[in-house]
Every structure is written in C-alpha cells, then in structure tokens.
Design a protein around this motif. Structure first.
Motif, PDB file in Angstrom:
ATOM      1  N   PRO A  42       0.801  -1.238   0.000  1.00  8.99           N
ATOM      2  CA  PRO A  42       0.000   0.000   0.000  1.00  8.99           C
ATOM      3  C   PRO A  42       0.827   1.277   0.000  1.00  8.99           C
ATOM      4  O   PRO A  42       0.403   2.293  -0.566  1.00  8.99           O
ATOM      5  N   TYR A  94       4.539  10.568   1.617  1.00  4.54           N
ATOM      6  CA  TYR A  94       4.361   9.281   0.957  1.00  4.54           C
ATOM      7  C   TYR A  94       5.611   8.419   1.091  1.00  4.54           C
ATOM      8  O   TYR A  94       6.725   8.919   1.129  1.00  4.54           O
ATOM      9  N   HIS A 139       3.164  14.605 -11.295  1.00  7.56           N
ATOM     10  CA  HIS A 139       3.171  13.148 -11.098  1.00  7.56           C
ATOM     11  C   HIS A 139       4.578  12.577 -11.172  1.00  7.56           C
ATOM     12  O   HIS A 139       4.773  11.365 -11.023  1.00  7.56           O
ATOM     13  N   GLN A 145       3.253   7.889 -13.288  1.00  5.21           N
ATOM     14  CA  GLN A 145       1.793   7.838 -13.237  1.00  5.21           C
ATOM     15  C   GLN A 145       1.278   6.529 -12.641  1.00  5.21           C
ATOM     16  O   GLN A 145       0.251   6.521 -11.953  1.00  5.21           O
ATOM     17  N   ARG A 161      -1.251   6.378  -9.403  1.00  4.21           N
ATOM     18  CA  ARG A 161      -2.538   5.672  -9.384  1.00  4.21           C
ATOM     19  C   ARG A 161      -2.569   4.639  -8.261  1.00  4.21           C
ATOM     20  O   ARG A 161      -3.617   4.451  -7.610  1.00  4.21           O
ATOM     21  N   HIS A 162      -1.459   3.977  -8.032  1.00  3.09           N
ATOM     22  CA  HIS A 162      -1.401   3.002  -6.936  1.00  3.09           C
ATOM     23  C   HIS A 162      -1.654   3.684  -5.597  1.00  3.09           C
ATOM     24  O   HIS A 162      -2.311   3.112  -4.710  1.00  3.09           O
ATOM     25  N   LEU A 163      -1.135   4.895  -5.438  1.00  2.11           N
ATOM     26  CA  LEU A 163      -1.310   5.645  -4.189  1.00  2.11           C
ATOM     27  C   LEU A 163      -2.612   6.427  -4.154  1.00  2.11           C
ATOM     28  O   LEU A 163      -2.900   7.117  -3.176  1.00  2.11           O
ATOM     29  N   SER A 164      -3.392   6.337  -5.253  1.00  2.62           N
ATOM     30  CA  SER A 164      -4.704   7.010  -5.365  1.00  2.62           C
ATOM     31  C   SER A 164      -4.583   8.523  -5.267  1.00  2.62           C
ATOM     32  O   SER A 164      -5.383   9.204  -4.614  1.00  2.62           O
ATOM     33  N   ILE A 165      -3.572   9.064  -5.905  1.00  2.00           N
ATOM     34  CA  ILE A 165      -3.384  10.513  -5.961  1.00  2.00           C
ATOM     35  C   ILE A 165      -3.047  10.921  -7.390  1.00  2.00           C
ATOM     36  O   ILE A 165      -2.533  10.124  -8.171  1.00  2.00           O
ATOM     37  N   GLY A 166      -3.372  12.158  -7.727  1.00  2.00           N
ATOM     38  CA  GLY A 166      -3.091  12.639  -9.072  1.00  2.00           C
ATOM     39  C   GLY A 166      -1.752  13.337  -9.183  1.00  2.00           C
ATOM     40  O   GLY A 166      -1.103  13.302 -10.231  1.00  2.00           O
ATOM     41  N   THR A 173       1.679  15.195  -6.546  1.00  2.00           N
ATOM     42  CA  THR A 173       2.253  15.499  -5.239  1.00  2.00           C
ATOM     43  C   THR A 173       3.267  16.619  -5.389  1.00  2.00           C
ATOM     44  O   THR A 173       3.732  16.921  -6.486  1.00  2.00           O
TER      45      THR A 173
END
Length: 405
Positions: A146, A323, A360, A364, A368-373, A375
């Motif tokens: 995760p 993160y 990103h 990318q 997407r794995h971290l559910s963010i567009g 950082t």
C-alpha cells in the motif's frame, strides 16, 4: 567543508527570487552546477574545442584526452572493471533505451518475461513496454505494498526461469527509498536473467559500486549530480555489451564499410556514433572530481541527516501527508498539503523563493497506486542547509494560511 561553504561554490544559488534568497529544493529533477564544472566546460570551449578521435593536431588530441579521461573517471566512480564498460549517452533515459532496444530485443522471445515495478520512472518503464511489444515478451510487475514499496519476497515470487530482464530504480524518485538491488541481482542471476538498475537518483547521493551491487547494467544522468545537462552514462558488463548491436549508426562507430555492409568498432565506441557529447563528458568528469573531493560518504551522511530533519519537522504540520515509509527517505520527501493542489503549493512557495517540484513526477503508475493525481516534492543535496529547510517549512505554513483566507 560545510554545506554553507559548498553553497558558495554554486553561482546560481547566490540570487534572490521575488525578493527572497533562493532556496533550491528541486535537485532530484536537476542539480545545480558548481563553478568547477562551469569552468571545465568553459575551458574546453575556449582552449581545447575540436572533434575527438579524428584529428592528429594538438586541439584534437587534447579534446580526445579530456573526453576519454572523463570515461576513466566514470569507470572509477562506478567501480567498473574497465573504461570500455562505460558508454556515454544523453542521460539515464538514453542509457535505458539502449539496453531495452539492443539487449532485450535480442534475447527476448515470445513468452519470455521482463520484470519491472510500478514505482518506476517512465524512463525505466516505457522502453520495456516497447521491448515487450516488439518481442512478444510478457511485461510483469512486482506487486507493490500500500505504501508503494515492495519486498525481496515479492521479487522472488515475480522472477522465474522465463525472466530475461529485471529492471528497477536504485532509489525511487517519488518515495525516496532504496530498493534491495544487491539481493535482486542474486535472484535475477539464479534465474538466468540480467539486472538493469536506474541509478538516476542514487549516483548523486551515495557511493555506487556496480561490482558490489552485482548488477549487469547501471544507468545515470550527469545533470542530477552537478554535471551538465544532456550527458549521462551506461555501465554494462563487457561480455554483454560485446554481444549487443548498436542502435544508432553513422560516423565514428564503424570499423569497415562496404557497399552493402559494415562492421563496428570495439567497445565502447561502437555505441557512440557521430560527434559525441564532448563538452558534456568533460563537465561530467569535473563533477565527479568535485563530488569525490567532498566524498560520497560525506554527501550521503549530509543528505540523509537533512532529509531526516525535514521529515521530522514536516510531521508536525497538520494536514500534511508524506508518501512512502516513515524512515529511509534518501534526499527527498514527497507530500501533499491538505486539499491544496500540489501545483498551487509549489506556486505559493515560489513567491517565497523556495523551489520545489510538483506533478506526477513521471510516475503515473505509482500515483494511481497511491490514489493521488499529483504530489509536491522537496529534494535536498549537498549545498542545502538546515536554515533552508526551516525557510521551506515556514513557507509551507504561510501557504496553509494563504489558502485558509
């Protein structure tokens, strides 16, 4: 030499942005250049400029000596067994493309496997996508936890006797963590595969020894380690490089040309067609001299200490999310500040003279794995100080206040 003294050797840092002293925290994208590197490139153009490997006149010989001398420095810096294992490229991207386009397309067949991770920079992902499409190989991904990391157990489950290539970043440009490449090399070799390492984020910060790592290929970019833009290098085991075919053809890389065929020069020149990156290589050699004078262990200790300090202070900021694992950030920290878009955070920080990256980060799949567009990312290097981190933190607090108004 203290980091404040080192800072004085970087002319670009001695300026104000919007009335504030510049705090440059974007070295993971591109590091600044010390006067030593600037002067080395300037000296070449003012005194030694000529094409290499061709003329027998004085300038040609001086340019050739400086260019090939830089190759020797890179070989020493990486722990290569010979300078013939060093190919100059335009950067890590070109180096990785060379391996994917030459080696992988030669050894991979339909049903074979190329193993990567979803944390990879696009430079270490897209070339393998194309190689898989061209050969019919299967592109496999090491599963991520995760937090975006993977374990050596995940690697063991992903690599099989059908795997031909494993390619991974040494240090993630988003998470800032080091991957277990030494252990991965053992797993790859046990299964008859080669290990390719993207060293763009590790070469600037830590001592790299490709023999100790056990990797088969290692790519890095000069501009991230105080060298010029547009130059980097690929290390490859000699036996592997010798079996690879060039992917660019033209002058200087040939041995003999007939009407319908040609043969190539020996290593490393068969991969360096055309006029090479002469000034860039010389500047890279000067950057290596500079870094080695300070000491890579000293740089690693400084960068780790400064990053830990930043992370500890950032943990105190309400609504700030970082993160990756809590510990082990190497030279960078990626974050978001509440619901404020990363680009807005970076824009406001710039008004206080603080330069960071937002977006990103050419990752990318990991985003997407971290559910963010997107950082924000602050990255630290040998010329940064705790006082600059404090200014960054103060600017973050002011950014929060700005968006609360």
């Amino acid at each position: 030499m203290e980091s404040s003294e080192i800072r004085e050797l970087f002319p670009i840092l001695n300026q104000k942005i919007h009335g504030y002293p510049l705090v440059y925290l974007d070295s993971a994208a591109s590091a600044q250049k010390p006067i030593h590197v600037i002067e080395a490139v300037k000296h070449y153009y003012e005194w030694d400029h000529s094409n290499v490997h061709r003329g027998v006149h004085t300038l040609g010989m001086r340019a050739t000596d400086a260019y090939e001398g830089a190759r020797v420095k890179v070989a020493r810096f990486l722990g290569a067994t010979s300078e013939k294992e060093i190919i100059f490229t335009r950067g890590a991207t070109s180096a990785l493309n060379l391996v994917a386009s030459s080696y992988a397309r030669t050894v991979c067949r339909k049903g074979d496997e190329i193993v990567v991770s979803a944390m990879e920079h696009h430079s270490n992902l897209l070339p393998w996508q194309q190689a898989a499409k061209a050969t019919g190989a299967v592109l496999k991904y090491i599963p991520l936890h995760p937090d975006g990391t993977f374990s050596i157990e995940d690697v063991e489950k992903s690599v099989t006797n059908r795997t031909k290539v494993v390619s991974v970043s040494h240090v993630s440009n988003v998470l800032g963590i080091a991957n277990p490449v030494k252990q991965m090399a053992v797993i790859a070799r046990k299964n008859g595969a080669v290990l390719v390492v993207d060293g763009a984020q590790s070469a600037p910060h830590i001592k790299v020894d490709v023999q100790e790592l056990g990797c088969d290929f290692y790519a890095f970019s000069g501009h991230k380690m105080c060298g010029p833009t547009g130059v980097g290098a690929l290390y490859g085991r000699k036996a592997l490089l010798e079996q690879m075919e060039p992917i660019e053809f033209g002058g200087e890389m040939i041995d003999h040309v007939s009407l319908h065929n040609a043969s190539w020069k020996e290593l490393p020149w068969k991969f360096e067609g055309g006029t090479p990156i002469i000034a860039g290589a010389i500047g890279l050699g000067a950057a290596i001299d500079f870094l080695e004078q300070i000491g890579m262990n000293t740089i690693a200790e400084h960068d780790n200490q400064l990053t830990r300090y930043a992370v500890e202070q950032m943990e105190r900021i309400e609504d700030l999310t970082m993160y990756g694992p809590k510990d082990g950030h190497l030279g960078l920290v990626t974050f978001n500040l509440g619901n404020i878009h990363a680009h807005d955070v970076a824009t406001v920080l710039d008004t206080y003279g603080v330069a960071i990256r937002a977006g990103h980060h050419c990752c990318q799949l990991l985003m997407r794995h971290l559910s963010i567009g997107a950082t924000a990312r602050a990255s630290f290097y040998l010329y940064n100080t705790e006082e600059e981190v404090d200014r960054f933190l103060l600017a973050l607090q002011k950014t929060k206040e700005y968006f609360k108004e």
